[in-house]
Scaffold this motif. Structure first.
Motif, mmCIF file in Angstrom:
data_model
loop_
_atom_site.group_PDB
_atom_site.id
_atom_site.type_symbol
_atom_site.label_atom_id
_atom_site.label_comp_id
_atom_site.label_asym_id
_atom_site.label_seq_id
_atom_site.Cartn_x
_atom_site.Cartn_y
_atom_site.Cartn_z
ATOM 1 N N LEU A 527 0.831 -1.203 0.000
ATOM 2 C CA LEU A 527 0.000 0.000 0.000
ATOM 3 C C LEU A 527 0.861 1.247 0.000
ATOM 4 C CD1 LEU A 527 -2.841 1.425 0.511
ATOM 5 C CD2 LEU A 527 -2.210 1.349 2.931
ATOM 6 N N SER A 528 0.402 2.248 -0.743
ATOM 7 C CA SER A 528 0.973 3.596 -0.666
ATOM 8 C C SER A 528 -0.186 4.573 -0.541
ATOM 9 C CB SER A 528 1.794 3.920 -1.920
ATOM 10 O OG SER A 528 2.247 5.264 -1.891
ATOM 11 N N GLU A 529 -0.051 5.583 0.318
ATOM 12 C CA GLU A 529 -1.136 6.552 0.500
ATOM 13 C C GLU A 529 -0.623 7.981 0.349
ATOM 14 O OE1 GLU A 529 -4.628 4.454 3.036
ATOM 15 O OE2 GLU A 529 -3.302 5.768 4.162
ATOM 16 N N VAL A 530 -1.519 8.851 -0.144
ATOM 17 C CA VAL A 530 -1.187 10.254 -0.355
ATOM 18 C C VAL A 530 -2.364 11.126 0.059
ATOM 19 C CG1 VAL A 530 0.385 9.830 -2.275
ATOM 20 C CG2 VAL A 530 -2.035 10.172 -2.735
ATOM 21 N N ASP A 531 -2.119 12.398 0.227
ATOM 22 C CA ASP A 531 -3.152 13.428 0.345
ATOM 23 C C ASP A 531 -4.068 13.223 1.545
ATOM 24 O OD1 ASP A 531 -4.983 15.470 -0.016
ATOM 25 O OD2 ASP A 531 -5.143 15.147 -2.174
ATOM 26 N N LYS A 532 -3.745 13.926 2.642
ATOM 27 C CA LYS A 532 -4.531 13.832 3.862
ATOM 28 C C LYS A 532 -5.563 14.953 3.985
ATOM 29 C CE LYS A 532 -0.943 11.394 6.446
ATOM 30 N NZ LYS A 532 -0.110 11.355 7.676
ATOM 31 N N GLY A 533 -5.885 15.593 2.865
ATOM 32 C CA GLY A 533 -6.793 16.726 2.918
ATOM 33 C C GLY A 533 -8.263 16.369 2.891
ATOM 34 N N PHE A 534 -8.570 15.093 2.707
ATOM 35 C CA PHE A 534 -9.972 14.663 2.649
ATOM 36 C C PHE A 534 -10.403 14.054 3.975
ATOM 37 C CE2 PHE A 534 -8.617 14.598 -1.780
ATOM 38 C CZ PHE A 534 -9.693 15.208 -2.426
ATOM 39 N N ASN A 535 -11.716 14.053 4.206
ATOM 40 C CA ASN A 535 -12.282 13.369 5.365
ATOM 41 C C ASN A 535 -12.628 11.952 4.925
ATOM 42 O OD1 ASN A 535 -12.309 15.872 6.843
ATOM 43 N ND2 ASN A 535 -14.128 16.436 5.665
ATOM 44 N N THR A 536 -11.894 10.992 5.395
ATOM 45 C CA THR A 536 -12.043 9.639 4.895
ATOM 46 C C THR A 536 -12.380 8.666 6.011
ATOM 47 O OG1 THR A 536 -9.660 9.275 5.105
ATOM 48 C CG2 THR A 536 -10.479 10.009 2.954
ATOM 49 N N GLY A 537 -12.853 7.502 5.613
ATOM 50 C CA GLY A 537 -13.190 6.449 6.554
ATOM 51 C C GLY A 537 -13.168 5.104 5.861
ATOM 52 N N SER A 538 -13.572 4.070 6.579
ATOM 53 C CA SER A 538 -13.378 2.711 6.075
ATOM 54 C C SER A 538 -14.517 2.218 5.201
ATOM 55 C CB SER A 538 -13.187 1.746 7.241
ATOM 56 O OG SER A 538 -14.279 1.808 8.134
ATOM 57 N N MET A 539 -15.754 2.556 5.509
ATOM 58 C CA MET A 539 -16.934 2.169 4.742
ATOM 59 C C MET A 539 -17.054 0.659 4.547
ATOM 60 S SD MET A 539 -18.358 3.356 1.025
ATOM 61 C CE MET A 539 -17.767 1.828 0.304
ATOM 62 N N ARG A 540 -17.270 -0.062 5.620
ATOM 63 C CA ARG A 540 -17.554 -1.494 5.591
ATOM 64 C C ARG A 540 -16.516 -2.262 4.779
ATOM 65 N NH1 ARG A 540 -23.586 -4.210 4.842
ATOM 66 N NH2 ARG A 540 -23.221 -5.875 6.332
ATOM 67 N N GLY A 541 -15.293 -2.126 5.198
ATOM 68 C CA GLY A 541 -14.186 -2.750 4.497
ATOM 69 C C GLY A 541 -13.176 -1.668 4.208
ATOM 70 N N ILE A 542 -12.055 -1.680 4.928
ATOM 71 C CA ILE A 542 -11.125 -0.554 4.828
ATOM 72 C C ILE A 542 -10.520 -0.502 3.429
ATOM 73 C CG2 ILE A 542 -9.103 0.545 5.859
ATOM 74 C CD1 ILE A 542 -9.702 -1.141 8.403
#
Length: 778
Positions: A527-542
């Motif tokens: 996994l690689s992740e970018v951009d922490k400017g959004f409000n995010t969550g798991s939604m029934r399965g991360i």
């Protein structure tokens, strides 16, 4: 009187599950019988690979996310107690959130089983935030039943043993001669006593340690039987109490005027006095996330929010759109290691894109707060109440002990209620106004400023030769997922015991939750992740639905490349016999391989997660007559006409509840595969309500749906709350590829189509309440 459990003693007679091992329980001092349990740790062994080119065990094969959460909960399981009351009922404050998944029912079943008491006499409530529970009050990763299964049973067995001892003293006979049934202790001579009559006698003035044995699985009368929800009658009669149903004195409706772009902040209000003078309005205050309005009714709140003239500072993503985020993801993708090997082998490769998806639940985000000098009281459906309590205390400048967080049953979550933003806002507003408030987000708030499942891509490359898969690499790149709700703290606390290196929260959770169920030689998922400017969550399965969908589509391509049937290819390469069993079941019941009309096809897929596995066979109709059908205000497109699901969740505590979980997950999977996605344009999500976020509707629901719960394969439950989504999404995608002859690489498949709706304006931030409801009913 109460009890705590200690480490298990003796042999495990049921695989990794609980057999007739001995446990230590603790009877706690109290006026009536109070018991609890605390257990040691069990470590799971990876499943042995069987294929010709086996894959090495992955981290999740050794210790997965639900194992981690169960381990984190064990040290404080003795602080959770069952109380027997003089009316014969048993009371238990569950330190988890009930958000529709049915855990209050399954918990009541565990107590009823070991205590030999009618299910109707078990009273389950939800515990307030209890900081002393540490990581034992976090609801997520399908872990509630897994982690509480044995501690609750040990506590109930301890209570039953104490009741037998009290009855033996009363009857003057050995306890070994007595039996229990339906909340009554009986002797061979005909003497009997109800649990209620023994509750005081069974109590203790001091804490005692006792040994107990749990029932053997073969003796179960309640666990494993289909039970209706214990709150079903309240649900269908409208008596069930959610946060907005609570009557807290003087807590008036409150709403927030929110910014036009993601995470904008208020600078000034031009017409404050005019809005304060509007009918019903009592208060208007500026908070960190917007401008709050309190009024006599929610309708008056809506009028006031729409009337507010606010100057906003820029948000965190004002210049972002789908295309710019995709560019970020492409730039952040981790490299693949194995080059294409087309001279020595064949290579299958593709990149898949998954749009933002809404994390909204059916119940709008809401909370009640009453903040007074030196103390605060909050009511909300929160899945991480201890973290919420600490954050609210810090926001208000109070000690955590001065903040009471009441956990209320929620109308859905899908990971959304791991975040407590409504509770935090309500507390801030109540403190500023000096009055109790009943805060509710508008639907449009939820879609545009709420939590989203992040946009992501998955790049997969696999090589095969001579009918065998040699390598399988998957690089999943995602907008950053927010883990500020408690999972991060669990990882920090147990990092030394994790089967992964010193990596970040997201990467750790990815490695502990993602599995490749097939023997595909050298296999890597990163996994690689970018951009922490959004409000995010798991939604029934991360990460699972998107990762699994990409993987299963490539599996179909590999099957074609080696000249095998997709079902048989999966069957021959699966690692786990349990996975083979569910795959065989859906292939048999769904008549896999039957002749299908042009434009229609079958798809098959499976998904392992948290010691459970589900397989799906779907049939889809992509003919022009179906995709072109017209329904007002709707996106129709292809229709899934049939789904056959087989699920192995180890030991299903409540098979009926498990079927309901699968049904909901199937609808989620159909939605994110075909119709449900968020369009981002210049910092604004275009969808503003359920009307234009096309979740699975009746006209897209499969008319033929069959769900099979497999017989128990272990002595303990596996996770099930998120299990069906990945398998369903993948099976739908595979069926679509076979029906159209083109493998989809962008999800949902309608995402690139022109918008079929006119986006709601951003100013005012919410629409006027409709007054023409009758003509819209169809």
């Amino acid at each position: 009187m109460g009890a705590q459990g200690a480490a298990p003693q003796g042999d495990d007679e049921s695989g990794r599950g609980v057999g007739r091992r001995r446990f230590l329980g603790y009877v706690l001092a109290g006026p009536t019988l109070v018991v609890a349990a605390q257990l040691g740790e069990e470590v799971l062994a990876p499943t042995e690979a069987q294929a010709a080119i086996p894959s090495l065990p992955e981290p999740a094969d050794i210790l997965d996310l639900t194992d981690l959460l169960t381990t984190a909960a064990l040290p404080t399981s003795g602080l959770i107690s069952i109380q027997l009351n003089t009316d014969g009922t048993a009371s238990f404050a569950l330190p988890r959130a009930e958000v529709g998944q049915g855990v209050t029912t399954s918990t009541a079943m565990l107590i009823a089983e070991e205590l030999d008491i009618p299910l109707a006499q078990v009273k389950i409530t939800l515990a307030d935030a209890r900081p002393e529970l540490l990581f034992n009050q976090l609801t997520g990763a399908s872990n509630t039943t897994v982690s509480t299964y044995t501690p609750i049973r040990v506590a109930a067995a301890t209570a039953r043993q104490r009741l037998l001892a009290a009855a033996a003293a009363q009857f003057g006979v050995p306890a070994s001669t007595l039996t229990t049934a339906a909340g009554v202790v009986s002797s061979p001579s005909g003497q009997s006593a109800t649990y209620g009559s023994l509750a005081v006698a069974a109590a203790s003035q001091v804490t005692l340690q006792v040994g107990v044995a749990l029932k053997a699985q073969s003796d179960f009368q309640v666990i494993g039987t289909a039970q209706n929800r214990i709150d079903a009658l309240d649900i269908v009669t409208g008596r069930k109490q959610f946060a907005m149903d609570l009557s807290v004195p003087n807590a008036l409706p409150t709403m927030v005027c929110r910014p036009p772009t993601v995470n904008g902040t208020p600078l000034s209000v031009q017409n404050l006095a005019a809005v304060k003078a509007m009918p019903g309005v009592t208060d208007v205050v500026t908070i960190a996330t917007g401008v709050a309005v309190r009024a006599a009714t929610f309708g008056q709140c809506i009028d006031a929010v729409r009337a507010l003239q606010v100057t906003w500072a820029p948000g965190t993503e004002d210049n972002s759109s789908d295309a710019t985020v995709q560019q970020e993801l492409k730039a952040a993708e981790l490299p693949l290691v194995v080059p294409p090997l087309n001279l020595l082998a064949q290579t299958v490769e593709a990149t898949f894109t998954f749009a933002f998806a809404s994390n909204s639940a059916l119940e709008p985000n809401c909370a009640i707060a009453d903040v007074r000098p030196g103390r605060a009281e909050v009511w909300a459906a929160v899945k991480a109440p201890i973290v919420a309590q600490g954050a609210i205390a810090a926001k208000l400048g109070l000690l955590p002990s001065a903040v009471t967080v009441h956990v209320v049953q929620g109308g859905g979550s899908f990971g959304r209620k791991l975040f407590f933003d409504a509770a935090l806002e309500a507390a801030e507003i109540s403190q500023l106004m000096g009055k109790p408030v009943k805060l509710m987000w508008h639907r449009t708030d939820e879609f545009r400023q709420g939590r989203t499942h992040p946009m992501s891509t998955s790049h997969v490359r696999a090589t095969h030769a001579l009918g065998q898969v040699l390598t399988f690499e998957q690089r999943h790149t995602s907008v950053a997922t927010d883990f500020g709700h408690g999972l991060g703290e669990v990882i920090t606390a147990l990092v030394a015991d994790l089967p992964v290196g010193d990596i970040g929260f997201s990467e750790t959770i990815f490695e502990l939750s993602q599995q490749t169920p097939y023997n595909f030689g050298v296999t890597t998922q990163l996994l690689s992740e970018v951009d922490k400017g959004f409000n995010t969550g798991s939604m029934r399965g991360i990460y699972s639905p998107n990762v699994r969908c990409a993987q299963e589509l490539i599996v179909d391509r590999l099957a074609a490349g080696v000249g095998q049937d997709p079902y048989q290819f999966r069957r021959q390469t699966l690692k786990d016999p349990r996975a083979v069993a569910v795959l065989d079941k859906v292939a048999q019941l769904g008549d896999w391989g039957r002749t299908m009309a042009p434009g229609t096809a079958q798809g098959i897929a499976l998904h392992p997660e948290y010691h459970s596995v589900a397989a799906m066979l779907v049939e889809i109709d992509c003919t022009p007559a179906t995709t072109g059908r017209q329904i007002p205000d709707a996106y129709t497109g292809p229709r899934v006409t049939k789904v056959v699901c087989a699920v192995d969740a180890g030991l299903a505590v409540n098979p009926l509840g498990l079927q309901a979980q699968m049904m909901g997950g199937i609808m989620d999977g159909i939605a994110v595969a075909l119709t449900s996605g968020m369009h981002l344009d210049n910092g604004v999500f275009q969808e503003g309500s359920w009307d234009n976020y096309f979740y699975t509707r009746q006209w897209n629901t499969p008319p033929d749906l069959q769900i099979v719960v497999m017989p128990p394969t272990s002595g303990t439950p596996g996770g099930a709350g998120e299990l069906a989504v990945g398998a369903a999404m993948a099976a739908v995608a595979c069926a679509y590829a076979r029906a159209t002859g083109t493998m989809p690489t962008s999800f949902p498949i309608n995402h690139a189509a022109p918008l079929s709706f006119t986006p709601l304006p951003t100013t005012p931030p919410i629409p006027q309440s409709p007054v023409d409801g009758l003509p819209r009913a169809y």
